[in-house]
Design a protein around this motif. Structure first.
Motif, PDB file in Angstrom:
ATOM      1  N   TYR A   1      31.546 -38.886  68.462  1.00  0.00           N
ATOM      2  CA  TYR A   1      31.577 -39.563  67.173  1.00  0.00           C
ATOM      3  C   TYR A   1      32.770 -39.077  66.365  1.00  0.00           C
ATOM      4  O   TYR A   1      33.157 -37.915  66.463  1.00  0.00           O
TER       5      TYR A   1
ATOM      6  N   GLN B   1      34.477 -38.910  62.385  1.00  0.00           N
ATOM      7  CA  GLN B   1      34.116 -38.913  60.983  1.00  0.00           C
ATOM      8  C   GLN B   1      35.360 -38.552  60.176  1.00  0.00           C
ATOM      9  O   GLN B   1      36.313 -37.979  60.711  1.00  0.00           O
TER      10      GLN B   1
ATOM     11  N   PRO C   1      25.112 -40.487  59.023  1.00  0.00           N
ATOM     12  CA  PRO C   1      25.859 -41.330  58.077  1.00  0.00           C
ATOM     13  C   PRO C   1      25.201 -41.195  56.703  1.00  0.00           C
ATOM     14  O   PRO C   1      24.279 -41.918  56.364  1.00  0.00           O
TER      15      PRO C   1
ATOM     16  N   ASP D   1      32.508 -42.360  56.706  1.00  0.00           N
ATOM     17  CA  ASP D   1      33.383 -42.895  57.742  1.00  0.00           C
ATOM     18  C   ASP D   1      32.918 -42.294  59.068  1.00  0.00           C
ATOM     19  O   ASP D   1      33.312 -41.207  59.437  1.00  0.00           O
TER      20      ASP D   1
ATOM     21  N   ARG E   1      31.786 -43.292  63.230  1.00  0.00           N
ATOM     22  CA  ARG E   1      31.668 -44.303  64.282  1.00  0.00           C
ATOM     23  C   ARG E   1      31.632 -43.643  65.649  1.00  0.00           C
ATOM     24  O   ARG E   1      32.125 -42.529  65.840  1.00  0.00           O
ATOM     25  N   GLU E   2      31.010 -44.365  66.581  1.00  0.00           N
ATOM     26  CA  GLU E   2      30.954 -43.910  67.961  1.00  0.00           C
ATOM     27  C   GLU E   2      32.313 -44.134  68.604  1.00  0.00           C
ATOM     28  O   GLU E   2      33.004 -45.098  68.275  1.00  0.00           O
TER      29      GLU E   2
END
Length: 91
Positions: A32, A34, A49, A55, A57-58
């Motif tokens: 992930y 960030q 999150p 911010d 995401r995978e």
């Protein structure tokens, strides 16, 4: 990492179970990102999150040209290191 059947939350980090790690690894996710991609987390230390402004995401191996190291204080795992893809392999 010991076998866990449930998710455990520690602060803003989810400590994923071996089964959840294997499930994510089987889909091609390696970790992930960030903070605009500056912070990396491995599959075992998923960031929460925490807000709609987070911010997070995978990412897959193709997203990490230079690799990445998990920023969790007890980890330091290379995100490109292979995880077991089945719960049986995780044991």
């Amino acid at each position: 990492m010991s076998a866990r059947d449930e998710h455990t939350w520690v602060g803003a980090t989810e400590l994923a179970s071996d089964r959840e790690i294997a499930r994510a690894a089987a889909t091609g996710i390696v970790g992930y990102r960030q903070n605009k991609g500056r912070l990396h987390h491995c599959l075992a230390h998923k960031p929460a999150p925490v807000s709609r402004y987070a911010d997070f995401r995978e990412v897959g191996a193709d997203d990490l040209d230079d690799g990445g190291i998990c920023v969790h204080p007890d980890c330091g795992r290379d995100l490109l290191a292979a995880w077991p893809t089945t719960p049986e392999e995780a044991r």
